[in-house]
Write an enzyme that holds these catalytic residues in place. Sequence first.
Site, PDB file in Angstrom:
ATOM      1  N   VAL A 116       0.870  -1.177   0.000  1.00 56.48           N
ATOM      2  CA  VAL A 116       0.000   0.000   0.000  1.00 56.48           C
ATOM      3  C   VAL A 116       0.909   1.229   0.000  1.00 56.48           C
ATOM      4  O   VAL A 116       1.965   1.235   0.672  1.00 56.48           O
ATOM      5  CB  VAL A 116      -0.922  -0.010   1.246  1.00 56.48           C
ATOM      6  CG1 VAL A 116      -1.652   1.314   1.420  1.00 56.48           C
ATOM      7  CG2 VAL A 116      -1.922  -1.160   1.140  1.00 56.48           C
ATOM      8  N   GLU A 123       5.806 -15.177   2.994  1.00 52.48           N
ATOM      9  CA  GLU A 123       6.913 -14.870   3.912  1.00 52.48           C
ATOM     10  C   GLU A 123       6.914 -13.384   4.200  1.00 52.48           C
ATOM     11  O   GLU A 123       6.597 -12.589   3.314  1.00 52.48           O
ATOM     12  CB  GLU A 123       8.276 -15.212   3.284  1.00 52.48           C
ATOM     13  CG  GLU A 123       8.621 -16.662   3.282  1.00 52.48           C
ATOM     14  CD  GLU A 123       8.373 -17.280   1.922  1.00 52.48           C
ATOM     15  OE1 GLU A 123       8.378 -16.537   0.924  1.00 52.48           O
ATOM     16  OE2 GLU A 123       8.158 -18.497   1.852  1.00 52.48           O
ATOM     17  N   ASN A 161       8.616  -6.828  10.485  1.00 53.92           N
ATOM     18  CA  ASN A 161       7.501  -6.098   9.867  1.00 53.92           C
ATOM     19  C   ASN A 161       6.221  -6.314  10.685  1.00 53.92           C
ATOM     20  O   ASN A 161       5.332  -7.082  10.318  1.00 53.92           O
ATOM     21  CB  ASN A 161       7.326  -6.563   8.420  1.00 53.92           C
ATOM     22  CG  ASN A 161       6.421  -5.649   7.612  1.00 53.92           C
ATOM     23  OD1 ASN A 161       5.679  -4.862   8.183  1.00 53.92           O
ATOM     24  ND2 ASN A 161       6.491  -5.750   6.293  1.00 53.92           N
ATOM     25  N   TYR A 203      -1.650 -10.046   8.768  1.00 48.09           N
ATOM     26  CA  TYR A 203      -1.835 -11.457   8.404  1.00 48.09           C
ATOM     27  C   TYR A 203      -2.481 -12.248   9.548  1.00 48.09           C
ATOM     28  O   TYR A 203      -3.352 -13.087   9.310  1.00 48.09           O
ATOM     29  CB  TYR A 203      -0.506 -12.081   7.967  1.00 48.09           C
ATOM     30  CG  TYR A 203       0.070 -11.420   6.732  1.00 48.09           C
ATOM     31  CD1 TYR A 203      -0.745 -11.197   5.611  1.00 48.09           C
ATOM     32  CD2 TYR A 203       1.394 -10.990   6.670  1.00 48.09           C
ATOM     33  CE1 TYR A 203      -0.251 -10.569   4.478  1.00 48.09           C
ATOM     34  CE2 TYR A 203       1.893 -10.366   5.537  1.00 48.09           C
ATOM     35  CZ  TYR A 203       1.070 -10.153   4.443  1.00 48.09           C
ATOM     36  OH  TYR A 203       1.551  -9.531   3.326  1.00 48.09           O
TER      37      TYR A 203
HETATM   38  C1  LIG Z   1       1.622  -4.119   5.307  1.00 45.14           C
HETATM   39  C2  LIG Z   1       0.704  -3.157   4.569  1.00 45.14           C
HETATM   40  C3  LIG Z   1       0.266  -3.797   3.248  1.00 45.14           C
HETATM   41  C4  LIG Z   1      -0.544  -2.889   5.444  1.00 45.14           C
HETATM   42  O1  LIG Z   1      -1.401  -2.034   4.714  1.00 45.14           O
HETATM   43  P1  LIG Z   1      -2.332  -0.964   5.458  1.00 45.14           P
HETATM   44  O2  LIG Z   1      -3.252  -0.406   4.447  1.00 45.14           O
HETATM   45  O3  LIG Z   1      -1.516  -0.019   6.245  1.00 45.14           O
HETATM   46  O4  LIG Z   1      -3.099  -1.925   6.477  1.00 45.14           O
HETATM   47  P2  LIG Z   1      -4.568  -1.712   7.089  1.00 45.14           P
HETATM   48  O5  LIG Z   1      -4.845  -0.270   7.279  1.00 45.14           O
HETATM   49  O6  LIG Z   1      -5.522  -2.507   6.251  1.00 45.14           O
HETATM   50  O7  LIG Z   1      -4.396  -2.403   8.510  1.00 45.14           O
HETATM   51  C5  LIG Z   1      -4.575  -3.784   8.635  1.00 45.14           C
HETATM   52  C6  LIG Z   1      -4.067  -4.230   9.983  1.00 45.14           C
HETATM   53  O8  LIG Z   1      -2.671  -4.014  10.051  1.00 45.14           O
HETATM   54  C7  LIG Z   1      -2.331  -3.706  11.393  1.00 45.14           C
HETATM   55  N1  LIG Z   1      -1.727  -2.372  11.426  1.00 45.14           N
HETATM   56  C8  LIG Z   1      -2.038  -1.286  10.705  1.00 45.14           C
HETATM   57  N2  LIG Z   1      -1.241  -0.260  11.032  1.00 45.14           N
HETATM   58  C9  LIG Z   1      -0.388  -0.733  11.982  1.00 45.14           C
HETATM   59  C10 LIG Z   1       0.706  -0.163  12.712  1.00 45.14           C
HETATM   60  N3  LIG Z   1       1.074   1.093  12.556  1.00 45.14           N
HETATM   61  N4  LIG Z   1       1.359  -0.970  13.584  1.00 45.14           N
HETATM   62  C11 LIG Z   1       0.997  -2.274  13.761  1.00 45.14           C
HETATM   63  N5  LIG Z   1      -0.030  -2.840  13.108  1.00 45.14           N
HETATM   64  C12 LIG Z   1      -0.708  -2.084  12.235  1.00 45.14           C
HETATM   65  C13 LIG Z   1      -3.583  -3.737  12.210  1.00 45.14           C
HETATM   66  O9  LIG Z   1      -3.753  -5.050  12.690  1.00 45.14           O
HETATM   67  C14 LIG Z   1      -4.625  -3.467  11.161  1.00 45.14           C
HETATM   68  O10 LIG Z   1      -5.867  -3.978  11.478  1.00 45.14           O
HETATM   69  P3  LIG Z   1      -6.974  -3.024  12.191  1.00 45.14           P
HETATM   70  O11 LIG Z   1      -7.110  -1.802  11.332  1.00 45.14           O
HETATM   71  O12 LIG Z   1      -8.196  -3.887  12.192  1.00 45.14           O
HETATM   72  O13 LIG Z   1      -6.422  -2.720  13.539  1.00 45.14           O
HETATM   73  C15 LIG Z   1       1.395  -1.790   4.325  1.00 45.14           C
HETATM   74  O14 LIG Z   1       1.846  -1.279   5.558  1.00 45.14           O
HETATM   75  C16 LIG Z   1       2.572  -1.852   3.363  1.00 45.14           C
HETATM   76  O15 LIG Z   1       2.390  -1.825   2.157  1.00 45.14           O
HETATM   77  N6  LIG Z   1       3.785  -1.913   3.924  1.00 45.14           N
HETATM   78  C17 LIG Z   1       5.009  -1.899   3.086  1.00 45.14           C
HETATM   79  C18 LIG Z   1       5.111  -3.137   2.236  1.00 45.14           C
HETATM   80  C19 LIG Z   1       5.055  -4.391   3.089  1.00 45.14           C
HETATM   81  O16 LIG Z   1       5.714  -4.492   4.117  1.00 45.14           O
HETATM   82  N7  LIG Z   1       4.244  -5.358   2.618  1.00 45.14           N
HETATM   83  C20 LIG Z   1       4.103  -6.644   3.275  1.00 45.14           C
HETATM   84  C21 LIG Z   1       5.150  -7.550   2.771  1.00 45.14           C
HETATM   85  S1  LIG Z   1       4.793  -9.224   3.176  1.00 45.14           S
END
Ligand SMILES: CC(C)(COP(=O)(O)OP(=O)(O)OC[C@H]1O[C@@H](n2cnc3c(N)ncnc32)[C@H](O)[C@@H]1OP(=O)(O)O)[C@@H](O)C(=O)NCCC(=O)NCCS
Length: 148
Positions: free
Chosen positions: A71, A103, A108, A115
């Site tokens: 995202v 993985e 992270n 997940y």
């Molecule tokens: C991982 C990623 C896809 C999450 O996307 P996002 O749009 O921020 O996630 P969401 O807003 O849908 O949040 C989903 C869940 O993530 C967790 N989350 C969100 N922000 C968080 C934070 N700052 N710290 C910890 N957990 C968090 C929460 O469990 C959340 O669920 P909730 O809203 O019901 O509490 C995004 O941060 C990203 O693209 N990161 C960089 C690329 C990456 O690391 N991808 C994963 C590789 S496997």
Amino acid sequence: MPCFRAMTEQDLSTVMEIETAAYTHSWSEGNFRDCLLAGYEMVICDMEQQIIGYGVMSMAAGEAHLLNLCVHPRKEGRGHGRRLLSHLMQIADQKNVSTVYLEVRASNARACALYHKAGFNEIGFRTGYYPSGSGREDAVVFARSNFS
Ligand SMILES: CC(C)(COP(=O)(O)OP(=O)(O)OC[C@H]1O[C@@H](n2cnc3c(N)ncnc32)[C@H](O)[C@@H]1OP(=O)(O)O)[C@@H](O)C(=O)NCCC(=O)NCCS
């Protein structure tokens, strides 16, 4: 609300902008091209005609591997990652996939939380799987079965 569509070659310049902004060790454009050529499931998440995220998943023999889920850093924390993941799980379900694997870097926490909440279980570790600033970093392996 965001909408989902298939990624095409025309998306790659914007995808690469997001990819390099989001990851310390990002995929190359060639990695995305290879996945397109291989026919992997590649999904773009659009909002107001702007790409805000994407996912890449390979599928074979009833198993899927989530290879990338991303995202835009400016759009994080608004549920887009959860919706994108759910969309990819629906695709896997429609194609009769029984287990999805992925993985993730052990550090992270955001992705691991996502997940866990989506019903994935930690099934193992791969020691030193990823390059990192200080050498190598472990991967946590997640799997989710029976997700329909
Ligand atoms: C991982 C990623 C896809 C999450 O996307 P996002 O749009 O921020 O996630 P969401 O807003 O849908 O949040 C989903 C869940 O993530 C967790 N989350 C969100 N922000 C968080 C934070 N700052 N710290 C910890 N957990 C968090 C929460 O469990 C959340 O669920 P909730 O809203 O019901 O509490 C995004 O941060 C990203 O693209 N990161 C960089 C690329 C990456 O690391 N991808 C994963 C590789 S496997």
